[in-house]
Design a protein around this motif. Structure first.
Motif, PDB file in Angstrom:
ATOM      1  N   ARG A 122      28.872 -16.996 -21.304  1.00  0.00           N
ATOM      2  CA  ARG A 122      28.102 -15.867 -20.817  1.00  0.00           C
ATOM      3  C   ARG A 122      29.068 -14.874 -20.174  1.00  0.00           C
ATOM      4  O   ARG A 122      29.900 -15.231 -19.348  1.00  0.00           O
ATOM      5  CB  ARG A 122      27.060 -16.310 -19.807  1.00  0.00           C
ATOM      6  N   THR A 136      21.539 -21.765 -22.246  1.00  0.00           N
ATOM      7  CA  THR A 136      21.584 -20.602 -23.137  1.00  0.00           C
ATOM      8  C   THR A 136      20.218 -20.403 -23.784  1.00  0.00           C
ATOM      9  O   THR A 136      19.534 -21.382 -24.119  1.00  0.00           O
ATOM     10  CB  THR A 136      22.664 -20.795 -24.221  1.00  0.00           C
ATOM     11  N   ASN A 204      21.045 -16.090 -14.853  1.00  0.00           N
ATOM     12  CA  ASN A 204      21.300 -16.018 -16.288  1.00  0.00           C
ATOM     13  C   ASN A 204      20.529 -14.894 -16.970  1.00  0.00           C
ATOM     14  O   ASN A 204      20.083 -15.035 -18.113  1.00  0.00           O
ATOM     15  CB  ASN A 204      20.966 -17.356 -16.954  1.00  0.00           C
ATOM     16  N   ASN A 207      22.208 -11.069 -21.067  1.00  0.00           N
ATOM     17  CA  ASN A 207      22.015 -11.551 -22.434  1.00  0.00           C
ATOM     18  C   ASN A 207      23.210 -11.231 -23.323  1.00  0.00           C
ATOM     19  O   ASN A 207      23.063 -11.134 -24.545  1.00  0.00           O
ATOM     20  CB  ASN A 207      20.745 -10.946 -23.046  1.00  0.00           C
ATOM     21  N   TYR A 209      26.737 -12.597 -24.712  1.00  0.00           N
ATOM     22  CA  TYR A 209      27.458 -13.860 -24.838  1.00  0.00           C
ATOM     23  C   TYR A 209      28.627 -13.689 -25.795  1.00  0.00           C
ATOM     24  O   TYR A 209      28.621 -12.800 -26.667  1.00  0.00           O
ATOM     25  CB  TYR A 209      26.543 -14.979 -25.347  1.00  0.00           C
TER      26      TYR A 209
END
Length: 790
Positions: A122, A136, A204, A207, A209
């Protein structure tokens, strides 16, 4: 011009061995404390940033217990019922199992199963962190990881419309992704789906990655290197496993997968033998079943055609006896048939040994044990050959053991066949005797007895094989692994970075590096540093130090009423000179140096000025006949001088070439060098030199020779014969260290000519010696303006 015949060279001998001066070392460190503080601050800041933003490394640990044939049982694996049914399997060597757990093939299966060749990170503001499983929002499946031949880096990001976009390739090509659809990039097949276990929170929400795809071989090697497998102790059958990874959950998952696949492969190895035995028994049962059906049909047909419902009592007795004989005969024939089948199997695969049916149904225990050992060796050879290669010494040695064991098996089977044939012949004799008795029975009954005897034999053989097949089926269904997990994979925390250790190392480096640099600079520095060094390494006594004058308006700093540090230092030197000759002060003083720019002329002028302030008449002789500069420094210009007098003393009056230095009430005089002669050394050695000294001794209380550097020309060495003492001026940070060795040699070669030293320009380069400079609190007194007396 006279050629220099005494030009000094760098001495080949080393200086006296330098001892470590702790006090000087502390002074150097104390003076350079700002650099040390800066180094410590920088090192600790870097360490803090590293601890704060470096991606942590986690460690997971798990333990399993192995049934080791050398170290005893392993709990449930030693159950007596399992032993009776032959379900527990043979014991294993702990050392062998450790090698299996560390094998490449086993780790390759783990990497493929858990897709460890894919590292999802991330994106963060400063660093990226690895995420795994429920961390994830996407599940990415790679169908053919073997096609990854070089490391790849892709970017995947969520879009406002809920879709995902993939950035790949050298030019960041965009690929919109649809969930559940398979895509191919350069032959690599992949699919994305939503992760139902993912739960979004404040940590988290990003978005974006990065996908790092490694070649399968690289990923396997990396995880093999991160795996540590060790026995708990020398006597235990417990194996401890540790695995490090940049994701805590991934490390635990990899360890659990390693244990599961290891147990699964162990069960598959054990089931190979059982399946082989089942195939053999099923084949034999099919043959016997057909034969039994044929015999049963013959009995039924015979009874129907002859309308027989029962036999006589006598025939029944014979039949019972014959039945017992037939049972024995059937057992012997069964054993003989099994042995012949085993022998055929062993001979057929002599060049390429394979698993043979297990010893089920064999009455001889030693043969059954040899078959079990043979199968275990075959499995071990296959496993080692896959891991190490067929030509490795370990598989080759196992193959030799198998070949020897197969030869022993064939020999043993041959002996057993012979024994069974002998037993079968005895039974056949009994059978012949019964047949003779049966001959008295009517023909129809006799024929029926014969058919029923064949039927009984087939039934007994069929029931025996059926029993053995059921035993093998139970074995297959009840197979248990030879290891038991006693501690599932669990995290033991972060192992890197070790924050306290990193800060400690940073502190030490921040402290050691600048100190080491200071020491190296000092170690490789080849110039004189301070008075202590000269006193330790040079036999010529130090008369004093002269501080560096930053803004000197006049070459003569010793003036009437002067209270500067330098003026006081010259007074100290003057006093120390008076102590060099007990009973009387030296009158003729020679001042020289090793090379130019060391301050001999400055020293000559101010030393003369200090004597003039004592109401003594003093003269300075500018004996640098090659490059005279002293007279110009004090603004005295003369066409005649020393060279004229030495060349023609009869025509030159000493009073005509003497010049007064203003400001000292006719007590300070200068004798200029005059025109540059072609032969200065010869003039100094001439008779006029003695006459010059006689006249000057009559006129002046002190005579000071300002001579050229002794390291370049010989003039100072020639003039030393007329001087009472010789002062060599050493310049801090300028004069080479080996000059001290050279002075020691001069004093040894000519002990009658005393040498003394003066250290000039102390503190010029703001070295640590400023802590030891002259003054120690009296600087304000020296530099303060003098008050007028009322």
């Amino acid at each position: 011009m006279h050629t220099n015949t005494t030009t000094s060279q760098i001495p080949q001998n080393n200086l006296p061995e330098e001892s470590v001066d702790i006090r000087q070392a502390l002074f150097r460190i104390l003076y350079n404390w700002p650099w040390i503080a800066l180094s410590l601050t920088l090192a600790l800041t870097i360490a803090w940033l590293y601890n704060r933003y470096a991606e942590p490394v986690y460690k997971a640990r798990a333990s399993i217990m192995i049934k080791d044939e050398k170290k005893g049982g392993a709990g449930l694996l030693e159950n007596p019922l399992l032993k009776e049914l032959d379900l527990g399997g043979g014991g294993k060597l702990v050392d062998n199992e450790i090698e299996i757990l560390k094998s490449y093939d086993l780790m390759e299966d783990v990497v493929k199963k858990e897709q460890l060749f894919l590292d999802i990170k991330r994106k963060g503001s400063l660093t990226n962190r690895s995420v795994f499983a429920k961390e994830t929002p996407l599940i990415i499946r790679i169908a053919n990881p073997d096609t990854i031949i070089q490391p790849l880096q892709w970017g995947i990001s969520g879009q406002p419309n809920g879709k995902w976009r993939l950035d790949y390739g050298a030019h960041n090509k965009d690929l919109p992704l649809t969930r559940g659809r398979w895509y191919s990039i350069n032959g690599l097949l992949f699919q994305i789906t939503d992760n139902p276990a993912f739960k979004a929170d404040s940590t988290n929400l990003n978005n974006d990655y990065l996908l790092y795809l490694k070649p399968l071989k690289v990923a396997v090697n990396n995880y093999s290197a991160a795996l540590n497998v060790q026995p708990a102790s020398k006597t235990a059958t417990i194996i401890n496993m540790e695995l490090t990874d940049r994701n805590n959950k991934r490390a635990q998952t990899a360890l659990n997968a390693l244990i599961d696949i290891y147990n699964q492969q162990a069960l598959e190895d054990k089931n190979k033998v059982t399946n082989n035995t089942l195939d053999f028994l099923n084949g034999r049962l099919a043959i016997i079943e057909n034969e039994l059906r044929t015999v049963e049909g013959q009995v039924q047909q015979f009874k129907s055609s002859n309308r027989i419902t029962d036999v006589s009592v006598e025939a029944q007795q014979y039949m019972e006896q014959a039945k017992q004989v037939d049972i024995q005969k059937a057992e012997q024939q069964t054993q003989l048939s099994i042995l012949e089948s085993l022998e055929s199997n062993l001979k057929a695969n002599q060049d390429n040994p394979k698993l043979v049916p297990s010893g089920s149904g064999i009455a001889e225990p030693s043969l059954a044990e040899m078959i079990q050992t043979h199968n275990r060796l075959v499995l071990e050879r296959e496993r080692q050959a896959e891991r190490l290669g067929p030509k490795n010494p370990i598989p080759v040695d196992l193959a030799n053991q198998i070949a020897n064991l197969r030869a022993s098996l064939i020999t043993n089977i041959g002996n057993l066949k012979q024994a069974y044939r002998i037993a079968l012949n005895d039974i056949t004799s009994k059978d012949a005797e019964l047949n003779a008795r049966i001959r008295n029975i009517p023909q129809i009954q006799k024929n029926l007895v014969q058919i029923q005897r064949d039927q009984s034999v087939k039934e007994q053989l069929y029931f025996l094989l059926l029993q053995k097949r059921e035993e093998s089926a139970i074995t297959l269904a009840s197979t248990i692994p030879d290891s038991r997990s006693i501690e599932k994979a669990r995290s033991i925390g972060i192992v890197s970075p070790k924050k306290v250790l990193v800060m400690a190392i940073a502190f030490l480096l921040g402290l050691i590096i600048p100190i080491a640099i200071i020491y190296l600079i000092h170690f490789f520095k080849n110039t004189i540093e301070d008075k202590d060094e000269v006193e330790q390494k040079c036999n010529a006594p130090v008369l004093g130090e002269i501080s560096y004058v930053r803004k000197d308006t006049s070459p003569i700093v010793v003036q009437k009423g002067s209270r500067s540090i330098v003026a006081e230092q010259f007074r100290v030197i003057r006093t120390n000179i008076s102590f060099t000759k007990p009973g009387h002060s030296p009158k003729v003083i020679l001042v020289t140096s090793h090379r130019p720019e060391e301050g001999k002329s400055f020293t000559s002028l101010n030393l003369a000025a200090s004597y003039a302030l004592l109401n003594k008449k003093v003269v300075v002789l500018e004996f640098d006949l090659r490059k005279p500069r002293l007279s110009a420094a004090v603004n005295i210009h003369s066409e005649a001088g020393i060279s004229n007098y030495l060349a023609a003393a009869n025509t030159t009056n000493i009073n005509d070439i003497l010049h007064e230095v203003p400001g000292f009430e006719q007590r300070f005089w200068l004798l200029p060098a005059g025109p540059i002669p072609p032969n200065p050394a010869e003039l100094i050695l001439g008779d006029n030199m003695k006459q010059l000294m006689e006249e000057l001794n009559k006129k002046f209380d002190y005579i000071i020779f300002d001579t050229p550097p002794y390291g370049l020309v010989t003039d100072s060495s020639l003039l030393a014969a007329h001087a009472h003492i010789t002062i060599v001026v050493l310049r801090q940070g300028f004069t080479f260290k080996w000059v001290m060795h050279e002075l020691n040699k001069k004093m040894t070669d000519n002990p009658a000519q005393p040498l003394y030293t003066v250290i000039n320009r102390v503190g010029e380069k703001n070295s640590y010696n400023s802590y030891k400079r002259y003054g120690y609190g009296y600087t304000e007194y020296f530099d303060a303006p003098q008050k007028k007396k009322k």
